[in-house]
Motif scaffolding. Structure first.
Motif, PDB file in Angstrom:
ATOM      1  N   ALA A   1       6.621  -1.451   1.935  1.00 24.06           N
ATOM      2  CA  ALA A   1       7.509  -0.577   3.318  1.00 24.06           C
ATOM      3  C   ALA A   1       7.117   0.709   2.319  1.00 24.06           C
ATOM      4  O   ALA A   1       7.249   1.136   1.446  1.00 24.06           O
ATOM      5  CB  ALA A   1       8.539  -1.779   3.000  1.00 24.06           C
TER       6      ALA A   1
ATOM      7  N   TYR B   1       8.208  -1.743  10.157  1.00 20.04           N
ATOM      8  CA  TYR B   1       7.290  -0.342   9.660  1.00 20.04           C
ATOM      9  C   TYR B   1       5.859  -0.924   9.023  1.00 20.04           C
ATOM     10  O   TYR B   1       5.620  -2.468   8.857  1.00 20.04           O
ATOM     11  CB  TYR B   1       7.981  -0.508   8.160  1.00 20.04           C
ATOM     12  CG  TYR B   1       8.097  -2.306   6.810  1.00 20.04           C
ATOM     13  CD1 TYR B   1       7.066  -2.365   5.898  1.00 20.04           C
ATOM     14  CD2 TYR B   1       9.492  -2.820   7.089  1.00 20.04           C
ATOM     15  CE1 TYR B   1       7.283  -4.098   5.478  1.00 20.04           C
ATOM     16  CE2 TYR B   1       9.780  -4.131   6.452  1.00 20.04           C
ATOM     17  CZ  TYR B   1       8.626  -4.280   5.730  1.00 20.04           C
ATOM     18  OH  TYR B   1       8.414  -5.581   5.053  1.00 20.04           O
TER      19      TYR B   1
ATOM     20  N   CYS C   1       6.004  -6.652   9.341  1.00 17.23           N
ATOM     21  CA  CYS C   1       5.454  -5.007   9.261  1.00 17.23           C
ATOM     22  C   CYS C   1       4.544  -5.315   9.539  1.00 17.23           C
ATOM     23  O   CYS C   1       3.435  -6.809  10.704  1.00 17.23           O
ATOM     24  CB  CYS C   1       5.040  -5.249   7.751  1.00 17.23           C
ATOM     25  SG  CYS C   1       4.351  -6.397   6.331  1.00 17.23           S
TER      26      CYS C   1
ATOM     27  N   SER D   1       7.494  -6.571   0.519  1.00 15.66           N
ATOM     28  CA  SER D   1       7.568  -5.145   0.917  1.00 15.66           C
ATOM     29  C   SER D   1       8.961  -5.719   0.771  1.00 15.66           C
ATOM     30  O   SER D   1      10.333  -4.884   0.666  1.00 15.66           O
ATOM     31  CB  SER D   1       6.995  -4.304   1.749  1.00 15.66           C
ATOM     32  OG  SER D   1       7.041  -5.841   2.608  1.00 15.66           O
TER      33      SER D   1
END
Length: 247
Positions: free
Chosen positions: A174, A167, A196, A206
């Motif tokens: 996130a 993500y 990420c 996150s």
């Protein structure tokens, strides 16, 4: 006179004796009952229970036939499935295609399945304007309970042992749609590897925030990757995780 009487008596006795002899000779020459030859039981011996023996023979033949049928049904050279190792899924959300490129590198490198987390309502450029306090993404990220809808779902999620979840970093976390995704499945017994992409921010909290939304999964530390990273660079990190990805 007396002599005549004696002579007559002797004559009668002789006649009676001859008659008796004749009768005895007749009885000896002709049997009173017909005798039949007796067959030897040794030459013509039958089983004590012939019907039982025939039944046993039929059962044996039937069992033998069934055994041959079962054997013929089983392929002689049946392929035995080999352990292909853990099955891997790479799931990702990407609003600007940056995270998508990283996810594709991982999936290609591991020959893994890949799944895109697609929002029910696509994000527009205006939605992604973080300078606008009223933009869609700003409002979602300011609300920890926001859960944007996801279009579609992963089929047979239970088949996967290892999952990469990718993500972008929005406002240090996130995107909320990733929270929607992880809350939609049971990850018990699975190994989760978060990653990420961002313009500069690290993975921060996150990954741990997402982990708190699940239970029973083994979450590995997350890593920030660049969209410009080559597949070799990304796979160097993946292969260094110490996981069994099979062949």
């Amino acid at each position: 006179m007396m002599k005549k009487v004696i002579t007559v008596l002797v004559s009668l006795l002789m006649i009676l004796s001859l008659a008796a002899c004749g009768n005895s000779a007749g009885q000896a020459g002709q049997p009173s009952t017909e005798e039949k030859p007796v067959e030897s039981t040794a030459d013509h011996e039958e089983p004590a229970d012939k019907s039982t023996e025939e039944e046993n023979t039929d059962i044996s033949e039937e069992q033998a036939s069934e055994g041959q049928m079962e054997k013929s049904e089983a392929p002689e050279n049946a392929d035995v499935p080999e352990d292909a190792g853990n099955k891997v899924l790479v799931a990702y959300f990407s609003a600007t295609n940056t995270t998508e490129g990283v996810a594709q590198h991982i999936a290609d490198g591991l020959n893994a399945d890949i799944y895109e987390i697609v929002p029910e309502d696509a994000y527009t450029d205006a939605d992604l304007n973080y300078n606008d306090n009223n933009s869609r993404t700003t409002l979602e990220m300011n609300d920890p309970n926001a859960r944007p809808g996801v279009s579609g779902s992963v089929e047979n999620m239970e088949q996967y042992d290892i999952m990469f979840i990718g993500y972008p970093i929005w406002w240090g976390d996130a995107p909320r749609i990733v929270s929607t995704f992880v809350e939609s499945y049971d990850f018990s017994g699975k190994t989760i590897v978060p990653f990420c992409t961002s313009g500069g921010s690290g993975v921060g909290s996150s990954a741990t925030n997402l982990e708190q939304l699940t239970s029973g999964a083994d979450w590995l530390p997350g890593k920030r990757l660049n969209g410009s990273d080559s597949q070799d660079t990304i796979m160097e990190w993946v292969n260094g995780l110490g996981l069994d990805f099979g062949e």
